[in-house]
Design an enzyme around this catalytic site. Structure first.
Site, PDB file in Angstrom:
ATOM      1  CG  ASN A  54      -0.164   0.259   2.502  1.00 38.79           C
ATOM      2  OD1 ASN A  54       0.887  -0.320   2.760  1.00 38.79           O
ATOM      3  ND2 ASN A  54      -0.706   1.139   3.325  1.00 38.79           N
ATOM      4  CD  GLU A  81       0.469   1.122   6.420  1.00 38.99           C
ATOM      5  OE1 GLU A  81      -0.672   1.625   6.444  1.00 38.99           O
ATOM      6  OE2 GLU A  81       1.428   1.653   5.833  1.00 38.99           O
ATOM      7  CB  CYS A 126       2.083   4.350   4.340  1.00 44.45           C
ATOM      8  SG  CYS A 126       1.436   6.002   4.065  1.00 44.45           S
TER       9      CYS A 126
END
Length: 606
Positions: A292, A296, A294
């Site tokens: 995704n 994580e 970011c």
């Protein structure tokens, strides 16, 4: 409870502009309590029994900011709008044809329109300069088509959609990897993308031995020609396929190019892709090459994950005193209930694409994390970056992880395991094998409701909502600072922001800073790396973490940060050093045009 829970102006602004439910000019959430009740009622609606009881328990979990669901859940649950409650998506394979490319673009646009951040692996697109023999043209390469995505995202923003967020990854052996590395050095280029290079174990070995590194592409997609061929596993291909060597570079030279770009421009980050797949609970059915926006949540094609974070500051008893301690029993109970709430999101949420719904319901992935870790340490009198801080943080995440898995086992007994559950294969996975024997035995007997359970997201905005607790596992950036907030009417206002633990210390009649206070400026990169490494063994998805690099940090020492991340067992690494393109890490609430970046304080796409 009333709106006095929102103790700061910026928290009120965040709630009012991002999460308060309106229908046109008609306000539906008159108070923050209305927002909590709306979300609790929506998530309880799919419970087969005792819905009123579950609604009350969910509401109690949300009040006082003990559990902070992802921003899409807060904004969308119970509104009846055609939106997704998932923050995170990885899109399907981009077929190497004009039809395939624009089909993928359409799917991404539909997903972003409904509020989802998207990730793509562009490695399937043939390198620039290669002849597309079946149509007689010359391929322009992955980076050229990324610009099309970037323009589409900008167009969506111009229509009033929420801020777009995209992740692009590329293999370290793709022939266009050098162009990808340099793609964002022009401040006008790809401003809605975050970039990560898929780094393999073989590449790291080649870097350390100063070996040659072949750049390759699947042979059947290339114009017929001569050249060495090697077998490689390639995204979208079944098993190993013949790949033609198009160029050979020195691995260390390519590595240094990655390091120099990230040092000067904060991108690209790196994704240690072999480790991601080795530790994937669904190793038996997935091959992951993207995350995704970011980082994580590593996900397979059309994968999605719903997120939420436990606010650790709400579980501290007698803060700033010799008797200060963590209420471990309450934390574990909250983690278990949070898993049930996030699991229900799968059944409540809309999905932009049917493939996304199918993937989400087959795996029921959730990502329960923590926020406020740095403030927790301050309130307990432990300095971030000390040996004690790493041990305490690991202990906290271990409790959250094991409580989450216990809750998922109980949900499996009650509601059934996730459809893609394969008991023997799951138990063979490296992460599940690291769980206590009692948990593994319970999974063997009763199954598991969710394929994955833990992730640590950046939580920038929801942490501001919760009166500016420290974000995720990050250190406190500064005790006091000013943020510019964009109002619904179109104006910007300046808001004073104070760290939660510092404010609590001051309100209790103390001067100065708490004894254990430390901010990001006082920590060296090793402290950031070790904190991430302390939590990683208890995170089955991944961790979004920015390694803050001082502006005057010596480039000759900089490479050791990434190699240390690899050696510590991390799944990826992202650094941020202030520079002319991205500016300071202390981004405004509404970034100026052209400066969207994953490493600002407002990193989660919510």
């Amino acid at each position: 409870m009333n709106d006095e829970t929102l103790l700061s102006d910026i928290s009120r602004d965040i709630w009012d502009t991002k999460y308060r439910y309106r229908e046109g000019t008609q306000i539906r959430d008159h108070t923050l309590e209305d927002t909590w009740r709306r979300v609790a009622r929506a998530l309880a609606a799919v419970e087969p029994h005792d819905r009123a009881t579950w609604e009350a328990r969910f509401f109690d979990q949300l009040r006082d900011f003990r559990f902070l669901p992802g921003g899409r859940i807060l904004a969308g649950a119970g509104t009846g709008r055609r939106v997704t409650l998932y923050n995170c998506f990885v899109m399907g394979r981009i077929e190497d044809s004009m039809d395939g490319i624009f089909d993928a673009l359409k799917e991404g646009a539909l997903t972003m329109q409904q509020g989802g951040g998207v990730g793509y692996d562009f490695s399937t697109l043939r390198p620039a300069g290669n002849r597309a023999w079946h149509v007689g043209g010359i391929a322009s390469g992955p980076v050229s088509f990324m610009r099309v995505w970037d323009s589409a995202c900008a167009t969506l923003l111009s229509t009033g959609a929420r801020r777009g967020a995209m992740m692009a990854t590329l293999r370290c052996d793709h022939p266009d990897v050098e162009a990808f590395i340099d793609a964002k050095q022009d401040p006008r280029e790809l401003r809605h993308f975050n970039l990560s290079i898929q780094i393999t174990d073989a590449f790291m070995e080649a870097v350390r031995s100063d070996a040659d590194w072949p750049l390759v592409f699947p042979d059947r997609h290339l114009e017929r020609g001569d050249g060495p061929v090697e077998l490689r596993t390639w995204p979208g291909e079944d098993g190993q396929v013949p790949c033609r060597v198009l160029r050979v570079v020195r691995a260390r030279s390519l590595w240094n190019q990655i390091l120099r770009a990230s040092y000067d421009y904060a991108e690209p980050g790196v994704l240690f892709v072999d480790r991601v797949n080795e530790l994937n609970n669904l190793w038996y059915r997935e091959h992951i090459t993207a995350t995704n926006p970011c980082g994580e949540i590593p996900l397979p094609p059309y994968g999605a994950c719903d997120l939420g974070s436990l606010n650790l500051t709400r579980f501290v008893q007698a803060p700033f005193t010799p008797q200060a301690q963590l209420d471990e029993e309450a934390l574990e109970a909250a983690a278990g209930l949070a898993v049930r709430m996030l699991d229900n999101v799968t059944d409540v949420s809309g999905f932009p694409l049917e493939h996304q719904r199918e993937q989400a319901q087959a795996t029921r992935r959730v990502g329960l994390g923590v926020t406020g870790l740095a403030d927790l340490l301050i309130m307990l009198g432990v300095r971030y970056g000390s040996e004690a801080s790493y041990h305490l943080a690991a202990s906290v995440m271990e409790r959250v992880c094991h409580a989450a898995y216990r809750a998922s086992v109980e949900l499996a007994r009650e509601k059934g395991s996730f459809p893609a559950f394969d008991r023997d294969c799951l138990l063979e996975g490296r992460f599940v094998a690291s769980l206590p024997s009692t948990l593994r035995d319970a999974i063997a007997r009763h199954g598991l409701r969710n394929s994955h359970l833990t992730a640590i997201a950046p939580t920038g905005t929801i942490s501001l909502l919760a009166n500016n607790v420290s974000s995720g596992l990050e250190p406190v950036f500064e005790a006091h600072f000013t943020r510019r907030v964009h109002q619904e009417e179109g104006d910007d206002v300046e808001r004073e922001v104070e760290d939660y633990a510092c404010r609590l210390w001051r309100e209790r009649g103390n001067d100065g800073f708490p004894p254990a206070f430390v901010d990001a400026h006082d920590l060296d990169p090793e402290a950031h790396l070790r904190m991430q490494a302390a939590l990683q063994p208890f995170v089955d998805n991944a961790i979004s973490k920015t390694i803050n690099i001082p502006e005057d940090f010596d480039f000759a020492s900089y490479g050791s940060v990434y190699e240390r991340a690899f050696d510590l067992g991390l799944k990826g690494c992202t650094t941020f050093r202030p520079n002319p393109v991205t500016g300071s890490v202390l981004a405004e609430i509404r970034p100026p045009a052209g400066t969207v970046h994953c490493c600002g304080l407002e990193r989660e796409p919510d």
